[in-house]
Write an enzyme that holds these catalytic residues in place. Structure first.
Site, PDB file in Angstrom:
ATOM      1  N   ASN A 209       0.858  -1.192   0.000  1.00  0.00           N
ATOM      2  CA  ASN A 209       0.000   0.000   0.000  1.00  0.00           C
ATOM      3  C   ASN A 209       0.887   1.233   0.000  1.00  0.00           C
ATOM      4  OD1 ASN A 209       0.485   0.866   2.841  1.00  0.00           O
ATOM      5  ND2 ASN A 209      -0.376  -1.169   3.235  1.00  0.00           N
ATOM      6  N   LYS A 338     -14.087   1.107  14.798  1.00  0.00           N
ATOM      7  CA  LYS A 338     -12.805   0.390  14.917  1.00  0.00           C
ATOM      8  C   LYS A 338     -12.351   0.309  16.369  1.00  0.00           C
ATOM      9  CE  LYS A 338     -10.753   0.579  11.173  1.00  0.00           C
ATOM     10  NZ  LYS A 338     -10.137   1.061   9.972  1.00  0.00           N
ATOM     11  N   LYS A 342     -11.693  -3.313  17.802  1.00  0.00           N
ATOM     12  CA  LYS A 342     -10.315  -3.738  18.108  1.00  0.00           C
ATOM     13  C   LYS A 342     -10.040  -3.747  19.603  1.00  0.00           C
ATOM     14  CE  LYS A 342      -8.589  -2.949  13.653  1.00  0.00           C
ATOM     15  NZ  LYS A 342      -7.531  -3.527  12.849  1.00  0.00           N
TER      16      LYS A 342
HETATM   17  O1  C5P Z   1      -8.554  -2.645  10.276  1.00  0.00           O
HETATM   18  P1  C5P Z   1      -7.674  -1.550   9.822  1.00  0.00           P
HETATM   19  O2  C5P Z   1      -6.523  -2.033   8.998  1.00  0.00           O
HETATM   20  O3  C5P Z   1      -8.365  -0.409   9.177  1.00  0.00           O
HETATM   21  O4  C5P Z   1      -7.096  -0.972  11.191  1.00  0.00           O
HETATM   22  C1  C5P Z   1      -6.104  -0.036  11.240  1.00  0.00           C
HETATM   23  C2  C5P Z   1      -5.376  -0.141  12.536  1.00  0.00           C
HETATM   24  O5  C5P Z   1      -5.134  -1.481  12.886  1.00  0.00           O
HETATM   25  C3  C5P Z   1      -4.002   0.489  12.471  1.00  0.00           C
HETATM   26  O6  C5P Z   1      -3.678   0.953  13.749  1.00  0.00           O
HETATM   27  C4  C5P Z   1      -3.135  -0.682  12.057  1.00  0.00           C
HETATM   28  O7  C5P Z   1      -1.784  -0.473  12.445  1.00  0.00           O
HETATM   29  C5  C5P Z   1      -3.770  -1.800  12.821  1.00  0.00           C
HETATM   30  N1  C5P Z   1      -3.667  -3.113  12.177  1.00  0.00           N
HETATM   31  C6  C5P Z   1      -2.878  -4.096  12.740  1.00  0.00           C
HETATM   32  N2  C5P Z   1      -2.819  -5.332  12.158  1.00  0.00           N
HETATM   33  C7  C5P Z   1      -3.534  -5.604  11.066  1.00  0.00           C
HETATM   34  C8  C5P Z   1      -4.357  -4.623  10.476  1.00  0.00           C
HETATM   35  C9  C5P Z   1      -4.383  -3.373  11.050  1.00  0.00           C
HETATM   36  O8  C5P Z   1      -2.214  -3.821  13.745  1.00  0.00           O
HETATM   37  N3  C5P Z   1      -3.458  -6.803  10.515  1.00  0.00           N
END
Ligand code: C5P
Length: 410
Positions: A209, A338, A342
């Site tokens: 990305n 989120k 999370k």
């Molecule tokens: O779910 P998403 O990717 O949008 O979430 C973003 C947040 O989750 C960020 O803080 C990213 O560093 C963390 N993240 C993570 N491991 C993943 C996906 C996202 O720590 N596999």
């Protein structure tokens, strides 16, 4: 110690300027990175070449050098420093500082900076004792300038009294004390993730990305600057490792998780990495060949979620877990969702739609979403976002420590 601290040393025209090469040497020995600026007067007592040799960097002397202004404007010189140290600070320079004059590079920098300023005065005893100097010094102190010395002793002019510049070792100690006093995260451990991850398709191709890592790296640096012991786990980026921060380089989400887990337990976790949500199920061992008109198809599997796993309640959970939410629409709503999903404490939500140029750019607009509300921060450089976040984290940890707000997570 001054590991990783960036000091802009401004040398003005007093005889004590002859001590500045030794001062630079001792600052560097203590771990600092020193860049020097000299007034024209200073050049009568010490040469730019001596300071360039000991600092290992170019010495800036001339406000009107167009090449310097092009390469690095005077504002940038102070932007790239943690503190400005004026040594020796002559009566003349102190007077200019007190009255906002900017008639050379040194005084222009001092007027244009928002960084802390330390000054080690050096002058004849009568000049030091003069009401004008004393008034200027009081004015500067009231504005937050930290004075180092002057000491009492024999003067170059044959008199005895107060006005000698403090010895280099005492100036270095004062700088160390200054940083120690502003180290609210001292004794705390932090882990920061930064950058993208690369998820291989075959030995030469990968899913990635646009994350540059600029925000995550700046956060690691800002937490270090406030005294935390920081480990940065970085995906592939084109950035130097932050100074004073232990940096581990990884490629994939799974490697990032392993590296983060190896650092635990920590007090603070900031997940700024743009971790790839999926990886290709069964990376090809050999480069996938083109076969006629048929294009290959891949199935994907989910990557481990580092932020979510750090947020799982338990004894090993960091006291504060901060995530990022890069969104292109309904930024706050998605960030709130989120936060709940999370289980982290804060989410830094940012709009990364292409018109904002946030991904890869130098600026960011962050909305700090906590369990109790949202703070809308102004659009600012990623460095400023990092500093604001680090200060906010320090406030939060202090409140937790003093139990001012038990159970507070905002
Ligand atoms: O779910 P998403 O990717 O949008 O979430 C973003 C947040 O989750 C960020 O803080 C990213 O560093 C963390 N993240 C993570 N491991 C993943 C996906 C996202 O720590 N596999």
């Amino acid at each position: 110690m001054l590991i990783g601290k960036r000091i802009l040393l401004i040398v003005t025209g007093g005889i004590a300027a002859y001590k500045t090469p030794e001062l630079v040497r001792q600052l560097i020995k203590a771990g600092a990175r020193v860049r020097c600026v000299m007034s024209q007067g200073a050049e009568q007592f010490v040469t730019p070449l001596s300071l360039a040799s000991v600092s290992g960097d170019k010495v800036y002397t001339d406000l009107f050098s167009l090449t310097d202004e092009h390469e690095m404007g005077h504002i940038n010189l102070s932007r790239q420093a943690d503190v400005l140290l004026v040594a020796p600070a002559t009566a003349n320079t102190l007077a200019k500082m007190a009255h906002g004059m900017a008639d050379n590079l040194a005084t222009t920098l001092l007027l244009a900076t928002d960084k802390p300023v330390l000054a080690a005065p050096a002058m004849n005893v009568r000049m030091w004792e003069h009401a004008a100097t004393q008034d200027n010094v009081e004015l500067l102190k009231a504005r937050g300038v930290h004075l180092i010395g002057p000491d009492e002793g024999d003067m170059a002019c044959g008199e005895w009294g107060e006005g000698r510049m403090s010895e280099p070792h005492a100036i270095v100690q004062a700088v160390v004390d200054f940083f120690d006093a502003d180290a609210p995260l001292k004794g705390l451990r932090a882990v920061v993730t930064s950058g993208p991850t690369h998820e291989p398709i075959d030995p030469v191709r990968y899913i990635a990305n646009r994350s540059s890592g600029k925000q995550g790296h700046a956060i690691a640096q800002a937490l270090h600057d406030l005294g935390a012991q920081v480990t940065l786990v970085s995906g592939p980026v084109a950035l130097p490792d932050p100074v004073g921060v232990t940096t581990h380089h990884v490629q994939t989400a799974r490697q990032m998780k392993t590296a983060v887990d190896a650092v635990l337990p920590v007090d603070i976790a900031v997940c700024a990495a743009a971790v790839a949500d999926w990886r290709v199920d069964g990376e090809a061992e050999q480069k996938i060949k083109k076969s006629g008109t048929q294009s290959p198809s891949f199935s994907t599997v989910q990557n481990p979620d580092i932020l979510a796993s750090l947020s799982i309640p338990g004894a090993a959970r960091p006291r504060l877990v901060v995530g990022f939410a890069a969104e292109t629409e309904s930024v706050i709503e998605h960030a709130r969702a989120k936060l709940a999903k999370k289980g982290c404490d804060w989410i830094c939500a940012n709009d990364v739609s292409s018109s904002t140029n946030t991904f890869g750019g130098d600026d960011n607009t962050v909305h700090l979403v906590t369990r109790t509300g949202v703070d809308d921060w102004p659009r600012q450089s990623k460095l400023c976002v990092a500093r604001q976040l680090a200060r906010r984290i320090a406030d939060h940890m202090r409140k937790q420590d003093t139990s001012e707000q038990p159970g507070e997570t905002a």
